[in-house]
Design a protein around this motif. Structure first.
Motif, PDB file in Angstrom:
ATOM      1  N   CYS A   1       0.850  -1.190   0.000  1.00  0.00           N
ATOM      2  CA  CYS A   1       0.000   0.000   0.000  1.00  0.00           C
ATOM      3  C   CYS A   1       0.883   1.237   0.000  1.00  0.00           C
ATOM      4  O   CYS A   1       1.922   1.267   0.668  1.00  0.00           O
ATOM      5  CB  CYS A   1      -0.911   0.000   1.221  1.00  0.00           C
TER       6      CYS A   1
ATOM      7  N   TYR B   1      -0.312   4.318   0.808  1.00  0.00           N
ATOM      8  CA  TYR B   1      -0.894   5.406   1.609  1.00  0.00           C
ATOM      9  C   TYR B   1      -0.128   5.695   2.909  1.00  0.00           C
ATOM     10  O   TYR B   1      -0.247   6.774   3.470  1.00  0.00           O
ATOM     11  CB  TYR B   1      -2.367   5.109   1.908  1.00  0.00           C
ATOM     12  N   GLN B   2       0.608   4.727   3.395  1.00  0.00           N
ATOM     13  CA  GLN B   2       1.508   4.920   4.541  1.00  0.00           C
ATOM     14  C   GLN B   2       0.838   5.533   5.777  1.00  0.00           C
ATOM     15  O   GLN B   2       1.396   6.439   6.400  1.00  0.00           O
ATOM     16  CB  GLN B   2       2.697   5.796   4.136  1.00  0.00           C
ATOM     17  N   CYS B   3      -0.346   5.069   6.084  1.00  0.00           N
ATOM     18  CA  CYS B   3      -1.001   5.574   7.299  1.00  0.00           C
ATOM     19  C   CYS B   3      -0.110   5.245   8.492  1.00  0.00           C
ATOM     20  O   CYS B   3       0.446   4.140   8.575  1.00  0.00           O
ATOM     21  CB  CYS B   3      -2.372   4.931   7.455  1.00  0.00           C
TER      22      CYS B   3
ATOM     23  N   TYR C   1      -0.633   4.680  11.533  1.00  0.00           N
ATOM     24  CA  TYR C   1      -1.079   3.671  12.508  1.00  0.00           C
ATOM     25  C   TYR C   1      -1.143   2.283  11.872  1.00  0.00           C
ATOM     26  O   TYR C   1      -1.634   1.341  12.478  1.00  0.00           O
ATOM     27  CB  TYR C   1      -2.483   4.041  13.039  1.00  0.00           C
ATOM     28  N   CYS C   2      -0.671   2.164  10.638  1.00  0.00           N
ATOM     29  CA  CYS C   2      -0.877   0.913   9.892  1.00  0.00           C
ATOM     30  C   CYS C   2       0.172  -0.133  10.246  1.00  0.00           C
ATOM     31  O   CYS C   2       1.363   0.158  10.320  1.00  0.00           O
ATOM     32  CB  CYS C   2      -0.842   1.192   8.402  1.00  0.00           C
TER      33      CYS C   2
ATOM     34  N   ILE D   1       0.688  -2.974   8.422  1.00  0.00           N
ATOM     35  CA  ILE D   1       1.128  -3.851   7.308  1.00  0.00           C
ATOM     36  C   ILE D   1       2.630  -3.739   7.058  1.00  0.00           C
ATOM     37  O   ILE D   1       3.259  -4.678   6.609  1.00  0.00           O
ATOM     38  CB  ILE D   1       0.344  -3.609   5.992  1.00  0.00           C
ATOM     39  N   TYR D   2       3.190  -2.557   7.397  1.00  0.00           N
ATOM     40  CA  TYR D   2       4.630  -2.390   7.139  1.00  0.00           C
ATOM     41  C   TYR D   2       5.457  -3.188   8.155  1.00  0.00           C
ATOM     42  O   TYR D   2       6.601  -3.531   7.896  1.00  0.00           O
ATOM     43  CB  TYR D   2       4.993  -0.894   7.130  1.00  0.00           C
TER      44      TYR D   2
ATOM     45  N   SER E   1      -4.213  -3.625   2.196  1.00  0.00           N
ATOM     46  CA  SER E   1      -3.986  -2.760   1.040  1.00  0.00           C
ATOM     47  C   SER E   1      -5.220  -1.890   0.850  1.00  0.00           C
ATOM     48  O   SER E   1      -6.205  -2.057   1.554  1.00  0.00           O
ATOM     49  CB  SER E   1      -3.807  -3.610  -0.220  1.00  0.00           C
TER      50      SER E   1
ATOM     51  N   LYS F   1     -10.420   3.666   1.787  1.00  0.00           N
ATOM     52  CA  LYS F   1     -10.238   5.095   2.039  1.00  0.00           C
ATOM     53  C   LYS F   1     -10.244   5.852   0.721  1.00  0.00           C
ATOM     54  O   LYS F   1      -9.912   7.023   0.666  1.00  0.00           O
ATOM     55  CB  LYS F   1      -8.878   5.356   2.702  1.00  0.00           C
TER      56      LYS F   1
HETATM   57  S1  SF4 Z   1      -3.377  -0.639   4.164  1.00  0.00           S
HETATM   58 FE1  SF4 Z   1      -4.933   0.833   4.837  1.00  0.00          FE
HETATM   59  S2  SF4 Z   1      -4.210   1.580   6.822  1.00  0.00           S
HETATM   60 FE2  SF4 Z   1      -2.461   0.597   5.764  1.00  0.00          FE
HETATM   61  S3  SF4 Z   1      -1.419   2.266   4.696  1.00  0.00           S
HETATM   62 FE3  SF4 Z   1      -2.856   1.364   3.262  1.00  0.00          FE
HETATM   63  S4  SF4 Z   1      -4.714   2.586   3.480  1.00  0.00           S
HETATM   64 FE4  SF4 Z   1      -3.456   3.007   5.246  1.00  0.00          FE
END
Ligand code: SF4
Length: 392
Positions: free
Chosen positions: A58, A60-62, A64-65, A67-68, A111, A142
């Motif tokens: 992804c 978007y690099q939120c 609070y995410c 996945i990283y 994602s 989002k």
């Molecule tokens: S997977 Fe969702 S929360 Fe994680 S960075 Fe992408 S949009 Fe943001």
């Protein structure tokens, strides 16, 4: 009772193998092989279903995410399988149950499924799921979804798909979600989904202590104004890295730290820890209901809701829809466990949750999924020393 459970299990297996044959005839040998090796063919469902990946990574690099922390990269690539292959992969998964009471499918956990690079792939998957499997499907997003995309979603799902549109913060979105579409665009997505005849929920996830309390009323008001029919609130899970990201974004993380079960110094790297948010979720639930919205504490309930189905937990929340859960009969539970090679030593059914203790070594995840689908209850199967076969 034995014949009832035997026929229920036989029906599941027959339908699964019929569908698998059907898809098999439309795929090449190499397409089938890669589908059979795929993650979706192996992973057991969690109580909320199987997460389906339409993309990997992804951008978007939120902040609070998580996945990283799981090794995903800051890039977005369409998932390599075709829609038919993905459906075939699921049918090759021993835990997967097809059909409207079958395994719940959730898209968007690792994602953004409607990023322009993958939107077509996501639509292709959803179309294949409704055409061949008919399981309840949900997505979280989002992204800005145009009216055309929303209409397509409504058409391919016969208006049943469950949309969750994530808004976490209005004031801090630019620092917390620097590359994601702005909340205003997401509210437009809610409007477009509703206008297409779908039932969008606001996804207030993650609830961030110290921030959500200040903003949830305004976020819910805007969601109502744009046509949301409900709210799902979700817990914040943090790693050490996420805590420092949030600190860098300017949040007061001491509020979060106080809600962790263990001291920050003892957190292991790359491990996700739940932050206690139940009290904030209760406030959100009360406000959402006052505004005439449905509130669910978990996303799978919203998935069932738009598919006109209620599980036992929803019944306990006074949400009863056309498709209702079956009465929980302990003899049937015992018999299903037996058909699947185990022995139930104790069964408890309490407030929509079915707890089954087995005294034998069994595939508890398979038993859980079959019982969940049969009774539409949350199920936990645990190995125990037994109590003489007594059922409660
Ligand atoms: S997977 Fe969702 S929360 Fe994680 S960075 Fe992408 S949009 Fe943001």
């Amino acid at each position: 009772m034995t014949s009832l459970s035997a026929s229920a299990i036989r029906e599941i297996l027959e339908e699964k193998s019929r569908l698998r044959e059907l898809l098999s005839s439309q795929l090449s040998e190499s397409e089938k092989k890669s589908a059979e090796r795929d993650y979706h063919a192996k992973r057991p469902p969690r109580p909320c279903g199987i997460t389906v990946h339409t993309a990997i990574g992804c951008v978007y690099q939120c902040r609070y995410c998580y996945i990283y922390d799981m090794g995903f990269k800051i890039e977005v690539k369409p998932y390599p399988l075709r829609g038919l292959q993905l459906a075939y992969a699921l049918l090759s998964n021993k835990y997967f149950i097809p059909g409207s009471r079958g395994t719940y499918l959730a898209i968007g956990s690792i994602s953004e499924p409607f990023h322009p690079a993958v939107v077509n792939k996501t639509l292709e998957y959803i179309e294949a799921f409704y055409r061949y499997l008919n399981n309840p499907v949900q997505f979280s997003t989002k992204a800005y979804l145009s009216s055309q995309v929303c209409e397509k979603l409504a058409n391919i799902s016969s208006k049943r798909i469950s949309p969750l549109v994530t808004v976490v913060s209005l004031s801090e979105s630019a620092s917390l979600e620097p590359y994601a579409p702005k909340p205003e665009k997401r509210f437009e997505t809610i409007r477009n989904l509703r206008e297409a005849g779908l039932k969008p929920f606001l996804f207030l996830r993650p609830v961030i202590p110290g921030l959500t309390e200040k903003e949830y009323e305004e976020i819910i008001d805007l969601a109502v104004e744009h046509g949301a029919i409900g709210v799902v609130a979700g817990t914040l899970r943090v790693t050490r890295r996420i805590l420092s990201e949030l600190r860098e974004a300017g949040l007061d993380v001491s509020v979060i730290n106080r809600r962790l079960k263990i001291p920050v110094e003892k957190m292991r790297s790359n491990v996700q820890y739940d932050v206690y948010t139940s009290d904030i979720k209760s406030q959100v639930a009360n406000y959402a209901r006052r505004k005439g919205l449905v509130f669910f504490p978990s996303a799978c309930m919203a998935n069932l809701y738009t598919h006109n189905t209620s599980c036992w937990k929803m019944v306990h929340m006074n949400v009863e829809l056309s498709v209702k859960p079956r009465e929980v009969d302990f003899e049937v539970v015992e018999s299903i466990v037996k058909q699947l090679g185990g022995e139930a030593s104790k069964v408890i059914f309490n407030r929509g949750e079915l707890l089954v203790y087995t005294s034998s070594k069994v595939d508890s995840r398979l038993i859980s999924e079959v019982l969940r689908s049969y009774f539409l209850a949350c199920v936990r199967v645990t190995r125990s020393k037994g109590n003489g076969g007594r059922l409660e």
